[in-house]
Design a protein around this motif. Structure first.
Motif, PDB file in Angstrom:
ATOM      1  N   GLU A   1      39.328  42.084  28.995  1.00 23.38           N
ATOM      2  CA  GLU A   1      39.962  41.265  27.959  1.00 23.38           C
ATOM      3  C   GLU A   1      41.389  40.922  28.373  1.00 23.38           C
ATOM      4  OE1 GLU A   1      39.715  42.794  23.983  1.00 23.38           O
ATOM      5  OE2 GLU A   1      37.818  43.752  24.416  1.00 23.38           O
ATOM      6  N   LEU A   2      41.944  39.882  27.769  1.00 17.87           N
ATOM      7  CA  LEU A   2      43.278  39.419  28.135  1.00 17.87           C
ATOM      8  C   LEU A   2      44.363  40.450  27.883  1.00 17.87           C
ATOM      9  CD1 LEU A   2      43.287  35.721  26.926  1.00 17.87           C
ATOM     10  CD2 LEU A   2      43.130  36.585  29.244  1.00 17.87           C
ATOM     11  N   LYS A   3      44.163  41.322  26.912  1.00 21.11           N
ATOM     12  CA  LYS A   3      45.203  42.309  26.593  1.00 21.11           C
ATOM     13  C   LYS A   3      45.377  43.342  27.705  1.00 21.11           C
ATOM     14  CE  LYS A   3      42.120  45.280  23.946  1.00 21.11           C
ATOM     15  NZ  LYS A   3      41.842  45.870  22.648  1.00 21.11           N
TER      16      LYS A   3
ATOM     17  N   SER B   1      41.465  48.088  42.630  1.00 24.26           N
ATOM     18  CA  SER B   1      41.100  46.983  43.530  1.00 24.26           C
ATOM     19  C   SER B   1      42.033  45.779  43.343  1.00 24.26           C
ATOM     20  CB  SER B   1      39.650  46.573  43.312  1.00 24.26           C
ATOM     21  OG  SER B   1      39.483  46.006  42.031  1.00 24.26           O
ATOM     22  N   ASP B   2      42.524  45.565  42.122  1.00 21.08           N
ATOM     23  CA  ASP B   2      43.438  44.451  41.873  1.00 21.08           C
ATOM     24  C   ASP B   2      44.810  44.712  42.479  1.00 21.08           C
ATOM     25  OD1 ASP B   2      44.300  41.996  40.806  1.00 21.08           O
ATOM     26  OD2 ASP B   2      45.093  42.996  39.025  1.00 21.08           O
TER      27      ASP B   2
ATOM     28  N   ASP C   1      34.907  55.120  35.010  1.00 17.92           N
ATOM     29  CA  ASP C   1      35.645  54.058  34.345  1.00 17.92           C
ATOM     30  C   ASP C   1      35.758  52.817  35.219  1.00 17.92           C
ATOM     31  OD1 ASP C   1      37.128  53.023  32.151  1.00 17.92           O
ATOM     32  OD2 ASP C   1      38.938  53.270  33.367  1.00 17.92           O
ATOM     33  N   ARG C   2      35.333  51.709  34.673  1.00 17.96           N
ATOM     34  CA  ARG C   2      35.386  50.435  35.383  1.00 17.96           C
ATOM     35  C   ARG C   2      36.800  49.874  35.399  1.00 17.96           C
ATOM     36  NH1 ARG C   2      33.385  44.592  33.850  1.00 17.96           N
ATOM     37  NH2 ARG C   2      34.496  45.142  31.983  1.00 17.96           N
ATOM     38  N   HIS C   3      37.546  50.143  34.324  1.00 23.14           N
ATOM     39  CA  HIS C   3      38.915  49.642  34.225  1.00 23.14           C
ATOM     40  C   HIS C   3      39.779  50.207  35.354  1.00 23.14           C
ATOM     41  CE1 HIS C   3      42.366  48.435  31.382  1.00 23.14           C
ATOM     42  NE2 HIS C   3      42.869  48.626  32.569  1.00 23.14           N
ATOM     43  N   LEU C   4      39.658  51.502  35.621  1.00 22.70           N
ATOM     44  CA  LEU C   4      40.438  52.124  36.693  1.00 22.70           C
ATOM     45  C   LEU C   4      40.038  51.555  38.053  1.00 22.70           C
ATOM     46  CD1 LEU C   4      42.546  54.233  37.495  1.00 22.70           C
ATOM     47  CD2 LEU C   4      40.698  55.909  37.603  1.00 22.70           C
TER      48      LEU C   4
ATOM     49  N   GLY D   1      49.382  38.558  35.744  1.00 21.17           N
ATOM     50  CA  GLY D   1      47.942  38.424  35.919  1.00 21.17           C
ATOM     51  C   GLY D   1      47.291  39.633  36.554  1.00 21.17           C
ATOM     52  N   ARG D   2      48.018  40.737  36.680  1.00 26.12           N
ATOM     53  CA  ARG D   2      47.475  41.976  37.238  1.00 26.12           C
ATOM     54  C   ARG D   2      46.947  42.864  36.118  1.00 26.12           C
ATOM     55  NH1 ARG D   2      47.438  42.750  42.832  1.00 26.12           N
ATOM     56  NH2 ARG D   2      49.119  41.630  43.795  1.00 26.12           N
ATOM     57  N   VAL D   3      46.009  43.719  36.446  1.00 25.38           N
ATOM     58  CA  VAL D   3      45.420  44.630  35.467  1.00 25.38           C
ATOM     59  C   VAL D   3      46.440  45.706  35.098  1.00 25.38           C
ATOM     60  CG1 VAL D   3      43.536  46.259  35.044  1.00 25.38           C
ATOM     61  CG2 VAL D   3      43.128  44.227  36.407  1.00 25.38           C
ATOM     62  N   LYS D   4      46.621  45.924  33.792  1.00 27.16           N
ATOM     63  CA  LYS D   4      47.520  46.972  33.307  1.00 27.16           C
ATOM     64  C   LYS D   4      46.743  48.287  33.198  1.00 27.16           C
ATOM     65  CE  LYS D   4      48.816  45.130  29.406  1.00 27.16           C
ATOM     66  NZ  LYS D   4      49.504  44.814  28.147  1.00 27.16           N
TER      67      LYS D   4
END
Length: 170
Positions: A19-21, A161-162, A153-156, A27-30
């Motif tokens: 999600e955008l949040k 990778s980002d 966890d996919r987010h991590l 534009g990098r993953v937080k």
């Protein structure tokens, strides 16, 4: 809105997997909030040590409450998680200096800290002749959940990778 965000930062919609949040202004993953909670749990002995020295009266009382047998080894075991957290905090500096390879160390550092914490609690349980202790049981449970989180966890994984590759210029 999503199309404008992607156009502003030069990201394709295929790259937008969260999600955008969960993206910062560049534009990098937080990092996720649960990751910060894992850091706090794994570095709890370092935090207790710092808090005990900020209190003026009887520094050892607070530490004695959580570590009755003077097992200050927990502070060393939280060090890999603290280093991983510092990599997260200083990510902009690492990106500017092009140290992208350091981001691959985040997950292993968390896992090392978690496994070492499980080993310490195993040792403490064995030292108490396997008598039940709520603190040891809860710590082992939370350490196990953190290990599961780090593996699944996919987010991590997307975060690492980002961050580990240079961003494309706008």
């Amino acid at each position: 809105v999503m199309m404008q965000f992607c156009a502003w930062f030069g990201i394709s919609l295929a790259k937008l997997l969260l999600e955008l949040k969960y993206y910062d202004d560049a534009g990098r993953v937080k990092p996720a909030v649960i990751l910060i909670c894992c850091v706090v749990f794994l570095c709890r002995s370092i935090l207790l040590f710092a808090i005990s020295f900020t209190l003026r009266q009887d520094n050892g009382d607070l530490l004695g409450l959580f570590y009755p047998e003077k097992h200050y080894l927990g502070m060393l075991l939280g060090l890999p998680a603290l280093i991983a957290y510092l990599l997260i905090v200083f990510r902009e500096t690492m990106v500017k200096r092009q140290y992208y390879w350091l981001f691959y160390c985040i997950k292993p550092l968390f896992l090392i800290s978690c496994v070492l914490d499980i080993g310490l609690h195993y040792y403490l349980a064995k030292a108490h002749y396997w008598q039940f202790s709520w603190s040891i049981a809860l710590s082992l449970l939370l350490d196990s959940l953190i290990c599961f989180y780090l593996f699944k966890d996919r987010h991590l994984s997307l975060l690492i990778s980002d961050w580990s590759k240079p961003s494309s210029p706008n």
